[in-house]
Design an enzyme around this catalytic site. Sequence first.
Site, short mmCIF file in Angstrom:
data_model
loop_
_atom_site.label_atom_id
_atom_site.label_comp_id
_atom_site.label_asym_id
_atom_site.label_seq_id
_atom_site.Cartn_x
_atom_site.Cartn_y
_atom_site.Cartn_z
N LYS A 130 -5.11 20.00 43.97
CA LYS A 130 -4.07 20.48 44.86
C LYS A 130 -4.73 21.11 46.09
CE LYS A 130 0.12 23.37 44.96
NZ LYS A 130 0.94 24.37 44.28
N THR A 157 2.77 22.61 39.61
CA THR A 157 1.70 21.97 40.38
C THR A 157 0.41 22.79 40.45
OG1 THR A 157 2.68 22.88 42.39
CG2 THR A 157 3.21 20.60 41.85
N ASP A 158 0.51 24.12 40.29
CA ASP A 158 -0.67 24.96 40.50
C ASP A 158 -1.87 24.53 39.66
OD1 ASP A 158 0.73 26.41 42.28
OD2 ASP A 158 0.41 28.37 41.33
N THR A 191 8.18 24.06 38.95
CA THR A 191 9.18 23.87 40.01
C THR A 191 10.07 22.66 39.76
OG1 THR A 191 7.74 24.87 41.63
CG2 THR A 191 9.46 23.46 42.48
#
Lengths: 429, 625
Positions: A255, A176-177, A100
């Site tokens: 996360k 980020t995942d 992202t």
Amino acid sequence: MTRRRYIEEKLRAVDAKIGDTIRIIKDGKGMEGVLMPHHEFSGDDIVTIKLENGYNIGVAVDRNTDIVLIKKQKMGIRKTKKIPFDPNKPTISIIGTGGTIACYVDYRTGAVHPATSAEELAFSVPEIFEICNVRAHVAFQMFSEDIDVSHWKKLARYVAKELNNGVHGVIIPHGTDTMGYTSAALSFMLRNLSGPVVLVGAQRSSDRPSSDAAQNLTAAATVASKSDIGEVVVVMHGDISDTFSTIHRGTKVRKFHTSRRDAFKTVNDIPLGKIEDGKIMFNVEYRKKTDGKVLVDDKMEEDVGIVYSYPGLRPEDIPEKKGVVLVGTGLGHVPNRVIPKIKQLIDNGSIIVMTSQCIFGRINMHVYSNGRDLIKAGVISGEDMLHETAFVKLMWALAHGKNREEIERLMKTNIAGEITERTRADTFI
Amino acid sequence: MDYRKIGFKAGLEIHQQLDTNKLFCQCPSKITEDIDYSFTRFLRPTQSEMGDIDQAAVEEAKKNRCFLYTASNQSTCLVEADEEPPHHANKEAINTCLTIAILLNAKPIDEIHFMRKIVIDGSNTSGFQRTALIAINGKIDNVKIQTIALEEDAARKIKEKNKTVNYGLDRLGIPLIEIATSADIKNPEHARKTAEKIGLLLQSTKKVKKGLGTIRQDLNISIQGGARVEIKGIQSLSSISKVAENETKRQMGLIEIKKILKHRIKKGDLENIKHIDLTNTLRKSNSNIIKKLLKNNASCIKAIKLPGFHGLLKQRDTRLGRELAVYARISTDIGGIIHSDELPGYGINEKEKKEIEKILGNKENDAFVIAIGKETTVNNALQAVIKRAKMFLDGVPEEVRRALPDDTTEYMRPLPGAARMYPETDVPPIRITPHHIQWIKKHLPEKIEEKHKRFIKQYNLNEEQTKQIISSGQDDNFEKLAKQFPNLKKVILRTLLNTLPELEKEGIKTENIDNNMLNQVFYALEEEKYAKEAIPKILKYLAQHRQTTIDKAIEACGLKKLSQTEITQIIKKIVDEKKEFIAERGKDSLGPLMGIAMKELRGKADGKIISKILQKEIEKTIISS
């Protein structure tokens, strides 16, 4: 011919490509606009155009509809810029991986593209040049869910090369995942770090005015260029406000939210520190950077899996792999009926490590009989490790220990800050 | 005025909040002052199409303001906070737009695509407003409807202090329908009528919000020789024609002023105008404003000559002085300016005025402007004044103006260029099938004009009552109740139109009174369990005690209807006590005694019955004495 094919051919017949102005004539009425790309969820018979007032609309096209090309688009020339250099500032490397943080929208067509160079990324946050000089590279371009061991290895070598070439620190923009997996992997693979290695991401893409990318990236640049950290860390928003960013140890971070800016939290420890108004404040001790050469130790055994326990788990749900991380319930339990299978796998040479679905807290298999049976079967306690970290570490340990005893010793030893012996009371949510 | 002759052209843009949940989440569209959480953000300009970013814009963003968002858990969730992607677009809102589109004879789009319109003033946490075109090419009477769009309302600006702007998040995300007409409107009254027609049509869907701030009307106006001016935020229908009249006069006035100026000066006369320092000249002035502003030692007074402007700055329709002051205020933080056409005034006397004119070298047709404050502020303010003054040579500038409460307008900003919009990739496109449109057409609401006629005929109401009940939005309730209790029509009407609003004014939570409850109230009235005068008391009780029954309410209010015998007993007692008074006044005592009786019996017995019994008892007393 499918409807979609029919429409595509109709467009091709008049040489209408995305970005060209066309007129769609239907029931004697015409509508003019710029041809847009077809959206995945648009109807098969839809042609999307951008009207002069800026709105996109989908127009249904059938055999009685005419399409006329009005004019071909003018190709703009993308400006290329040189990244500035200031000899009085420290130099860092940005190694792009996708995600992202590196996406931007082509305003003309609306398509989302990955930034094709780290320069583009650096230029979307020009404030970064007030902090440091930037050397930009792209290691690979992908969504983080597609990243695997081979990418970790590539990244580790890239980082070592850059640090050994004398940059002060390295920033890795990352989806980020799975950022937590990558930060853990790099923590085990890189030795003798001569500068900070900072993973950073964004929960709102950088094409939006409200993106968190700018704050995260400038905070990451501050850590990479100004701190004496010799560890792999993750830097992300500390709050839903744009006030401060948090520095998390690479092996302790996870996360916790699908969409919030402050999704990343440190588990079973407190974060290393924070960055506010351009200043770094540390909470706890950390490993300092060294002078020496950075070494890459990236041998990994890839035959490792994760099994999440649940009511009704059956023996056949546990795979025959060289390593298995169990994500057990509570203090570290699985249904009693799978224990014989576990024992059998261990007897055949598998290494099985227990972690907990509670996420917070430490494994203790001595308290209940189920746990004691697991210990007897040979299951290794993952202590207070995150199961994601335990999974990465097990890959690494299997490739580094000669025999069961050595692997078990490695799993129980704190290598990269992944195990804390004392759990502070203020480490829970 | 012959509006055709002056080339009057106007278009309307109507923004109306819809009465559904929010457009991209399931939060209720509710305005609330509660604050459960807050957060602060910054917004920054994004990359342009060419992949670069304007350094000046970045600098601007750095200076830029910090946005403090305050929010209530009742009306917001993570979506408003820009912490969660938008959900699917609200179906009810889309159907309402489609209904309005059909009522306006517009053509719905085959597939709706939501767009992002970049707005970085903080009014949207995301930095863009989501908006979609729903239908095009409609018509109402002879006015074309260009576009019908559905968008999300912006956050509510609460205050701005230093560099922090505080927004309330409650309004963010409320669906807004935007209806834009072509410039087919022929005169101010036509504008009002068109807006009224569209307004009634919106109301007929029963899915639009009512009350202050739920509808905002913008007007585009131009006349021959004038320019397109967009006027934002006209709050009421009656203001539309007045604003249009004032704007016409303003544009005509500006055209006239252009002619005068052309006659008096050359274009170059407004170039290189010097700022003259008058601090020492005016230091001893008796003007309170000057005294006050000069208390700050860093303050100075400067003036500029405005050649040719004498007598033009204070004209009623154009108010050039005010226009210059607004420009000065927007570009600096100066409180205001003083111009020669308002002098003597502000404590500055004729002698001082003459002296300033002498220093500036003013001739007969020249005016001047004074600014007081810090030197940089004064310089910038006077610069802005000159900039605007030059524009008067060209007549009417294209611009956006704000409607003021007195129906005049004030400069806001230049006309925006084409909005930069790009697709909202988080919201999938919505296919509007012919089948869907069929369904909408089958479920169209009754047109207000038709409903009006029908009410008069069917319920025997007069013009005024019908208008009131329909515009109150209680028409459906009225119909349901009136059908059930045909004999109580008038009571029902009064309850819905007067009693409930009055209770609400008292602070009673009338939303607690649902239809079912009203049903019981009227049922009991028909059963003569209480008298109609007691309705306000009973409704008040019911609103305050939700878990109760109508019978308990009647009893608790002490309103149980009395039998004929009981009434007679009470009245006999009153008559007995007032024997002497009756003897004195005879039949004329009825009025005063009725007052006493009503005091005791209100709600427990029907007024007519009380009056009848009282009359009888009085007559008896007169006869027997």
